[in-house]
Design a protein around this motif. Sequence first.
Motif: not given
Length: 85
Positions: A13-24, A41-44, A77-82
Amino acid sequence: MEDQEEEPRNYLGSLGQQIKRHWQEHRPRMYRELEQRGQLHQALVQAQNQTSGALHHLLKQGVPYDQAWESVREEWAFLPTEADH
């Protein structure tokens, strides 16, 4: 139309899409590794569901939304930068 009949537990969903952009942006190495292994996908979905579940749990306990969100958002979700770890 069968593709739209996805399991709700597998829905991004929306939260998952935000997480995806953050991780990218902030976790590109982790993102690429998950993508290459076919596990992105499964991790997201898992990060989305864990974050959402923890948030709802705190809200049911009467924790104000802003405080609850602040306490769960970086857990899965919003993990620190690498570079930060």
